[in-house]
Design a protein around this motif. Structure first.
Motif, PDB file in Angstrom:
ATOM      1  N   MET A 108      39.826  99.645  46.559  1.00 38.01           N
ATOM      2  CA  MET A 108      39.367 100.925  47.108  1.00 38.01           C
ATOM      3  C   MET A 108      40.499 101.952  47.120  1.00 38.01           C
ATOM      4  O   MET A 108      40.314 103.104  46.714  1.00 38.01           O
ATOM      5  N   ARG A 109      41.676 101.529  47.581  1.00 40.76           N
ATOM      6  CA  ARG A 109      42.800 102.476  47.640  1.00 40.76           C
ATOM      7  C   ARG A 109      43.133 103.006  46.239  1.00 40.76           C
ATOM      8  O   ARG A 109      43.375 104.194  46.057  1.00 40.76           O
ATOM      9  N   ALA A 110      43.119 102.125  45.242  1.00 44.53           N
ATOM     10  CA  ALA A 110      43.441 102.552  43.879  1.00 44.53           C
ATOM     11  C   ALA A 110      42.374 103.497  43.333  1.00 44.53           C
ATOM     12  O   ALA A 110      42.691 104.510  42.700  1.00 44.53           O
ATOM     13  N   VAL A 111      41.113 103.185  43.600  1.00 43.35           N
ATOM     14  CA  VAL A 111      40.023 104.028  43.087  1.00 43.35           C
ATOM     15  C   VAL A 111      40.015 105.382  43.784  1.00 43.35           C
ATOM     16  O   VAL A 111      39.835 106.422  43.156  1.00 43.35           O
ATOM     17  N   ARG A 112      40.240 105.393  45.087  1.00 39.08           N
ATOM     18  CA  ARG A 112      40.254 106.679  45.798  1.00 39.08           C
ATOM     19  C   ARG A 112      41.392 107.574  45.305  1.00 39.08           C
ATOM     20  O   ARG A 112      41.257 108.793  45.282  1.00 39.08           O
ATOM     21  N   ALA A 113      42.506 106.967  44.898  1.00 38.36           N
ATOM     22  CA  ALA A 113      43.663 107.750  44.441  1.00 38.36           C
ATOM     23  C   ALA A 113      43.497 108.249  43.004  1.00 38.36           C
ATOM     24  O   ALA A 113      44.239 109.126  42.566  1.00 38.36           O
ATOM     25  N   ALA A 114      42.529 107.711  42.283  1.00 39.37           N
ATOM     26  CA  ALA A 114      42.365 108.059  40.863  1.00 39.37           C
ATOM     27  C   ALA A 114      41.408 109.238  40.707  1.00 39.37           C
ATOM     28  O   ALA A 114      40.473 109.403  41.490  1.00 39.37           O
ATOM     29  N   SER A 115      41.647 110.036  39.668  1.00 39.31           N
ATOM     30  CA  SER A 115      40.708 111.111  39.342  1.00 39.31           C
ATOM     31  C   SER A 115      39.548 110.526  38.533  1.00 39.31           C
ATOM     32  O   SER A 115      39.635 109.403  38.013  1.00 39.31           O
ATOM     33  N   VAL A 116      38.478 111.309  38.411  1.00 37.88           N
ATOM     34  CA  VAL A 116      37.342 110.834  37.613  1.00 37.88           C
ATOM     35  C   VAL A 116      37.759 110.650  36.159  1.00 37.88           C
ATOM     36  O   VAL A 116      37.299 109.720  35.483  1.00 37.88           O
ATOM     37  N   ASP A 117      38.682 111.485  35.674  1.00 37.90           N
ATOM     38  CA  ASP A 117      39.174 111.323  34.297  1.00 37.90           C
ATOM     39  C   ASP A 117      39.932 110.013  34.129  1.00 37.90           C
ATOM     40  O   ASP A 117      39.783 109.321  33.126  1.00 37.90           O
ATOM     41  N   GLU A 118      40.761 109.699  35.110  1.00 45.38           N
ATOM     42  CA  GLU A 118      41.518 108.437  35.023  1.00 45.38           C
ATOM     43  C   GLU A 118      40.577 107.231  35.047  1.00 45.38           C
ATOM     44  O   GLU A 118      40.752 106.269  34.303  1.00 45.38           O
ATOM     45  N   LEU A 119      39.577 107.298  35.930  1.00 45.90           N
ATOM     46  CA  LEU A 119      38.601 106.202  35.984  1.00 45.90           C
ATOM     47  C   LEU A 119      37.846 106.083  34.671  1.00 45.90           C
ATOM     48  O   LEU A 119      37.610 104.975  34.177  1.00 45.90           O
ATOM     49  N   THR A 120      37.464 107.225  34.107  1.00 46.76           N
ATOM     50  CA  THR A 120      36.713 107.213  32.847  1.00 46.76           C
ATOM     51  C   THR A 120      37.559 106.614  31.732  1.00 46.76           C
ATOM     52  O   THR A 120      37.084 105.767  30.971  1.00 46.76           O
ATOM     53  N   ARG A 121      38.831 107.048  31.649  1.00 45.32           N
ATOM     54  CA  ARG A 121      39.708 106.527  30.587  1.00 45.32           C
ATOM     55  C   ARG A 121      39.883 105.015  30.707  1.00 45.32           C
ATOM     56  O   ARG A 121      39.827 104.295  29.722  1.00 45.32           O
ATOM     57  N   ALA A 122      40.082 104.538  31.929  1.00 45.35           N
ATOM     58  CA  ALA A 122      40.267 103.092  32.122  1.00 45.35           C
ATOM     59  C   ALA A 122      38.995 102.337  31.725  1.00 45.35           C
ATOM     60  O   ALA A 122      39.056 101.268  31.108  1.00 45.35           O
ATOM     61  N   LEU A 123      37.844 102.919  32.085  1.00 40.94           N
ATOM     62  CA  LEU A 123      36.578 102.258  31.769  1.00 40.94           C
ATOM     63  C   LEU A 123      36.322 102.255  30.268  1.00 40.94           C
ATOM     64  O   LEU A 123      35.924 101.228  29.694  1.00 40.94           O
ATOM     65  N   VAL A 124      36.569 103.388  29.603  1.00 43.73           N
ATOM     66  CA  VAL A 124      36.331 103.459  28.156  1.00 43.73           C
ATOM     67  C   VAL A 124      37.230 102.454  27.425  1.00 43.73           C
ATOM     68  O   VAL A 124      36.785 101.769  26.496  1.00 43.73           O
ATOM     69  N   ALA A 125      38.468 102.326  27.869  1.00 42.26           N
ATOM     70  CA  ALA A 125      39.376 101.358  27.246  1.00 42.26           C
ATOM     71  C   ALA A 125      38.851  99.929  27.445  1.00 42.26           C
ATOM     72  O   ALA A 125      38.855  99.109  26.519  1.00 42.26           O
ATOM     73  N   ARG A 126      38.382  99.656  28.660  1.00 43.95           N
ATOM     74  CA  ARG A 126      37.855  98.314  28.957  1.00 43.95           C
ATOM     75  C   ARG A 126      36.618  98.037  28.103  1.00 43.95           C
ATOM     76  O   ARG A 126      36.453  96.934  27.566  1.00 43.95           O
ATOM     77  N   LEU A 127      35.741  99.028  27.969  1.00 42.98           N
ATOM     78  CA  LEU A 127      34.522  98.850  27.170  1.00 42.98           C
ATOM     79  C   LEU A 127      34.863  98.603  25.708  1.00 42.98           C
ATOM     80  O   LEU A 127      34.193  97.827  25.024  1.00 42.98           O
ATOM     81  N   GLY A 128      35.939  99.233  25.232  1.00 41.13           N
ATOM     82  CA  GLY A 128      36.360  98.993  23.850  1.00 41.13           C
ATOM     83  C   GLY A 128      36.787  97.541  23.661  1.00 41.13           C
ATOM     84  O   GLY A 128      36.469  96.910  22.644  1.00 41.13           O
TER      85      GLY A 128
END
Ligand code: ZN
Length: 406
Positions: A108-128
């Motif tokens: 939770m702490r890591a997600v709250r500190a992240a921007s939506v762009d950072e979350l999106t980039r991490a997710l897109v990389a994981r999906l790849g």
């Protein structure tokens, strides 16, 4: 552009082709005809080649299957909890680590500190990385924001990732996962606010297809979750439940009574709950990577099978108990440690997984009319997919939204 994908062995997972001896409905010397991202025909190579002489032929030496469907992930996360694994290996328990501020609240702490762009980039990389392992559909749970703003941020990242990724995403609002510190330990007030205020907002913005709750002895109770799930059903969302990971506190029974699509985990589930799941058509989503990480005994697979509960296998990808992107690893463990047959494991990551996500008419099998989600493996036989070797054995992935050949 019409493409004819040919293979010495096409595993269709089509119930119309399944037999007692061959539940996967395999076609030797088979082919799949694809047009505009959809499957238009499946059959024997020579027959389809004659019917589609104009098609570009893409010939593979290995087995061809439907794209894999990962029906339980916490993929929209950032941050690492690797240090917790070291603690667990020194003897600390999962619930003990959570009580000390680790576990879900650390994410939770890591997600709250992240921007939506950072979350999106991490997710897109994981999906790849998932796609490189043969996965073309991924259910993505929120549940690390733990307040409305941050849960919506996670689900917004899923929406943005879906727009740029070649993987089909199914967003789930994991509404009851853990209690955030600001709730001051009041689970009842928190769960009521989630059901009354946050869930309608998220449903109204069409940010989620499913709503989910983690019900267990150290998580939420059946009473706290019931109102949420009933409200979700009223709002037209599908329902999923984390049930019986540490104890059968009635979660699987609740899943059956509210008509949930799935009850997930089930390391601890009693016979009455299993019977109720079978009667209500609730699928069992098995998560063998989590129980491997936690050193747990398997769920009662034989009892689930005997009762006629349909089995799904998923990665549970998350930074704590399943720090991996690999659905094939989950399949390997499902066979080796849970005792699933190879066919059960493969159906559990294709047709049954798709059905649990409401996508039975979209993906999860090779038959005409479904999306062209097709994986060619550099393996001669589908049994190779579940051998516990862990690495990527994919030759090519076709999906409705794009084709990339490795
Ligand atoms: Zn989970």
């Amino acid at each position: 552009l019409r493409r004819l994908v040919t293979s010495p062995r096409v595993v269709t997972c089509d119930p119309a082709r399944a037999t007692a001896l061959d539940p996967l409905g395999a076609i030797d010397d088979g082919a799949v005809l694809i047009d505009e991202g959809a499957i238009v025909a499946v059959g024997h190579r020579a027959e389809l080649a004659a019917r589609a002489a104009d098609a570009e032929v893409v010939a593979f030496d290995g087995v061809v299957t439907p794209g894999l469907v990962d029906a339980h992930t916490h993929a929209p996360y950032v941050g690492s909890r690797d240090a917790e694994y070291a603690l667990r290996m020194q003897g600390k328990g999962y619930e003990e680590i959570a009580a000390a501020g680790g576990g879900i609240v650390a994410s939770m702490r890591a997600v709250r500190a992240a921007s939506v762009d950072e979350l999106t980039r991490a997710l897109v990389a994981r999906l790849g990385r998932m796609r490189a392992l043969g996965v073309t559909t991924v259910e993505c749970k929120s549940g690390y924001g733990l307040d409305l703003e941050n849960e919506m941020k996670q689900l917004e990242a899923v929406r943005r990732a879906a727009a740029v990724s070649d993987v089909r995403l199914v967003p789930t609002y994991l509404a009851l996962h853990a209690l955030p510190p600001e709730a001051n330990g009041d689970r009842r007030a928190f769960s009521e606010r989630v059901a009354r205020a946050w869930l309608p907002k998220i449903a109204g913005e069409e940010l989620a297809s499913f709503v989910d709750a983690y019900i267990d002895r150290a998580a939420f109770t059946v009473d706290e979750a019931r109102g949420l799930l009933e409200k979700g059903r009223e709002l037209g969302l599908g329902l999923r439940v984390h049930a019986g990971q540490f104890d059968d506190v009635g979660a699987a029974m609740l899943a059956a009574s509210v008509g949930a699509a799935s009850a997930d985990h089930l390391e601890h589930v009693g016979d009455a709950s299993i019977e109720a799941m079978a009667r209500a058509g609730v699928r069992a989503v098995l998560l063998p990577i989590a129980s491997f990480t936690l050193g747990q005994s398997p769920p009662p697979v034989a009892a689930l099978r005997a009762a006629g509960v349909n089995l799904v296998v998923a990665s549970d990808a998350n930074p704590g108990t399943a720090p991996t992107d690999s659905l094939p690893l989950a399949l390997a463990l499902a066979v080796r440690t849970y005792g699933l047959t190879v066919a059960e494991a493969i159906l559990g990551a294709t047709r049954e997984a798709a059905a649990s996500l409401g996508l039975a008419d979209v993906c999860g099998a090779l038959r005409s009319g479904l999306a062209a989600d097709v994986v060619a493996w550099d393996l001669p036989h589908e049994a190779g997919i579940v051998q516990p070797w862990g690495g990527p054995r994919v030759a090519a992935v076709f999906s409705a939204s794009g084709t990339r050949v490795r």
